[in-house]
Design a protein around this motif. Structure first.
Motif, PDB file in Angstrom:
ATOM      1  N   GLY A  48       7.991  -3.885  28.658  1.00 35.84           N
ATOM      2  CA  GLY A  48       7.726  -2.888  27.334  1.00 35.84           C
ATOM      3  C   GLY A  48       6.760  -1.901  27.940  1.00 35.84           C
ATOM      4  O   GLY A  48       6.076  -1.905  29.035  1.00 35.84           O
ATOM      5  N   ALA A  49       7.007  -0.662  27.390  1.00 32.22           N
ATOM      6  CA  ALA A  49       6.372   0.283  27.910  1.00 32.22           C
ATOM      7  C   ALA A  49       4.674   0.320  27.639  1.00 32.22           C
ATOM      8  O   ALA A  49       4.137   1.214  28.536  1.00 32.22           O
ATOM      9  CB  ALA A  49       6.785   1.763  26.997  1.00 32.22           C
ATOM     10  N   ASN A  50       4.213  -0.717  26.827  1.00 36.28           N
ATOM     11  CA  ASN A  50       3.022  -0.716  26.696  1.00 36.28           C
ATOM     12  C   ASN A  50       2.084  -1.754  27.283  1.00 36.28           C
ATOM     13  O   ASN A  50       1.016  -2.070  27.152  1.00 36.28           O
ATOM     14  CB  ASN A  50       2.642  -0.727  25.126  1.00 36.28           C
ATOM     15  N   ALA A  74       1.793  -6.130  25.348  1.00 33.53           N
ATOM     16  CA  ALA A  74       1.024  -5.466  24.157  1.00 33.53           C
ATOM     17  C   ALA A  74       1.145  -6.252  22.831  1.00 33.53           C
ATOM     18  O   ALA A  74       2.304  -6.806  22.606  1.00 33.53           O
ATOM     19  CB  ALA A  74       1.392  -4.088  24.227  1.00 33.53           C
ATOM     20  N   GLY A  75       0.456  -5.981  21.900  1.00 32.92           N
ATOM     21  CA  GLY A  75       0.515  -6.593  20.609  1.00 32.92           C
ATOM     22  C   GLY A  75       1.366  -5.619  19.712  1.00 32.92           C
ATOM     23  O   GLY A  75       1.848  -4.744  20.219  1.00 32.92           O
ATOM     24  N   GLY A 117       1.130 -16.117  23.973  1.00 35.85           N
ATOM     25  CA  GLY A 117       2.511 -14.899  23.864  1.00 35.85           C
ATOM     26  C   GLY A 117       2.290 -13.733  24.694  1.00 35.85           C
ATOM     27  O   GLY A 117       3.220 -13.103  24.887  1.00 35.85           O
ATOM     28  N   ALA A 118       0.971 -13.579  25.001  1.00 39.48           N
ATOM     29  CA  ALA A 118       0.860 -12.293  26.020  1.00 39.48           C
ATOM     30  C   ALA A 118       1.255 -12.474  27.271  1.00 39.48           C
ATOM     31  O   ALA A 118       1.279 -11.436  27.878  1.00 39.48           O
ATOM     32  CB  ALA A 118      -0.616 -11.885  25.833  1.00 39.48           C
ATOM     33  N   ILE A 119       1.639 -13.623  27.656  1.00 38.64           N
ATOM     34  CA  ILE A 119       1.958 -13.741  29.327  1.00 38.64           C
ATOM     35  C   ILE A 119       3.467 -13.750  29.326  1.00 38.64           C
ATOM     36  O   ILE A 119       4.040 -14.612  28.882  1.00 38.64           O
ATOM     37  CB  ILE A 119       1.272 -14.918  29.749  1.00 38.64           C
ATOM     38  N   VAL A 120       3.765 -12.609  29.938  1.00 39.96           N
ATOM     39  CA  VAL A 120       5.448 -12.200  29.929  1.00 39.96           C
ATOM     40  C   VAL A 120       5.898 -12.892  31.332  1.00 39.96           C
ATOM     41  O   VAL A 120       6.943 -13.543  31.412  1.00 39.96           O
ATOM     42  CB  VAL A 120       5.640 -10.735  29.831  1.00 39.96           C
ATOM     43  N   GLN A 121       5.257 -12.769  32.450  1.00 39.26           N
ATOM     44  CA  GLN A 121       5.993 -13.136  33.672  1.00 39.26           C
ATOM     45  C   GLN A 121       4.338 -13.126  34.570  1.00 39.26           C
ATOM     46  O   GLN A 121       3.456 -12.560  34.533  1.00 39.26           O
ATOM     47  CB  GLN A 121       6.703 -12.163  34.210  1.00 39.26           C
ATOM     48  N   THR A 122       4.741 -14.042  35.786  1.00 40.00           N
ATOM     49  CA  THR A 122       3.712 -14.128  36.703  1.00 40.00           C
ATOM     50  C   THR A 122       4.373 -14.269  38.164  1.00 40.00           C
ATOM     51  O   THR A 122       5.309 -14.377  38.304  1.00 40.00           O
ATOM     52  CB  THR A 122       2.787 -15.542  36.621  1.00 40.00           C
ATOM     53  N   GLN A 127      -1.189 -11.755  20.460  1.00 36.37           N
ATOM     54  CA  GLN A 127      -2.119 -12.913  20.323  1.00 36.37           C
ATOM     55  C   GLN A 127      -1.471 -14.184  19.936  1.00 36.37           C
ATOM     56  O   GLN A 127      -1.941 -14.889  19.380  1.00 36.37           O
ATOM     57  CB  GLN A 127      -3.214 -12.449  19.421  1.00 36.37           C
ATOM     58  N   THR A 128      -0.072 -13.959  19.937  1.00 36.43           N
ATOM     59  CA  THR A 128       0.648 -15.209  19.327  1.00 36.43           C
ATOM     60  C   THR A 128       0.719 -16.527  20.484  1.00 36.43           C
ATOM     61  O   THR A 128       0.412 -16.243  21.641  1.00 36.43           O
ATOM     62  CB  THR A 128       2.186 -14.891  19.259  1.00 36.43           C
ATOM     63  N   GLY A 129       1.253 -17.608  19.959  1.00 38.10           N
ATOM     64  CA  GLY A 129       1.284 -18.741  20.887  1.00 38.10           C
ATOM     65  C   GLY A 129      -0.365 -19.275  21.013  1.00 38.10           C
ATOM     66  O   GLY A 129      -1.285 -18.964  20.367  1.00 38.10           O
TER      67      GLY A 129
END
Length: 106
Positions: free
Chosen positions: A34-36, A104-105, A9-14, A2-4
């Motif tokens: 990440g695995a989660n 994942a958080g 912060g939860a968006i890694v790539q699109t 939930q950062t950003g």
């Protein structure tokens, strides 16, 4: 994660894709970070009836026809350990997909 700003912060790539007159569509992400983490996809078609099927390994979250008088259908889907959200339907329609890796958080 939930950062950003507003959980950014939860968006890694699109990844995105669009096509005219197709019976399926997909978009491919790089390997998940990440695995989660999970792959999430949103598919839109200009088909007039419900009936979008999530791709192999993906689970449909919801499928909606947003408003009366429109021919747009939207579907949301997700999967863990998958990198290529996709969907299919009967009939040939214009379509678009947005694929997102959600982190994942901690």
């Amino acid at each position: 994660d939930q950062t950003g700003t507003n959980g950014s912060g939860a968006i890694v790539q699109t990844a995105t894709n669009q096509a005219d007159a197709v019976t399926s569509i997909g978009a491919t992400l790089a390997a998940l970070g990440g695995a989660n983490n999970v792959a999430y996809g949103v598919v839109g078609t200009n088909g007039s009836a419900l009936g979008i099927n999530p791709g192999s390994g993906f689970t449909e979250i919801s499928e909606q026809k947003p408003a009366e008088g429109t021919s747009t259908i939207l579907e949301a889907l997700f999967a863990a350990n998958q990198t290529a959200p996709s969907a299919s339907w009967s009939g040939s329609f214009a379509a678009a997909i947005l694929a997102i890796e959600i982190k994942a958080g901690p």
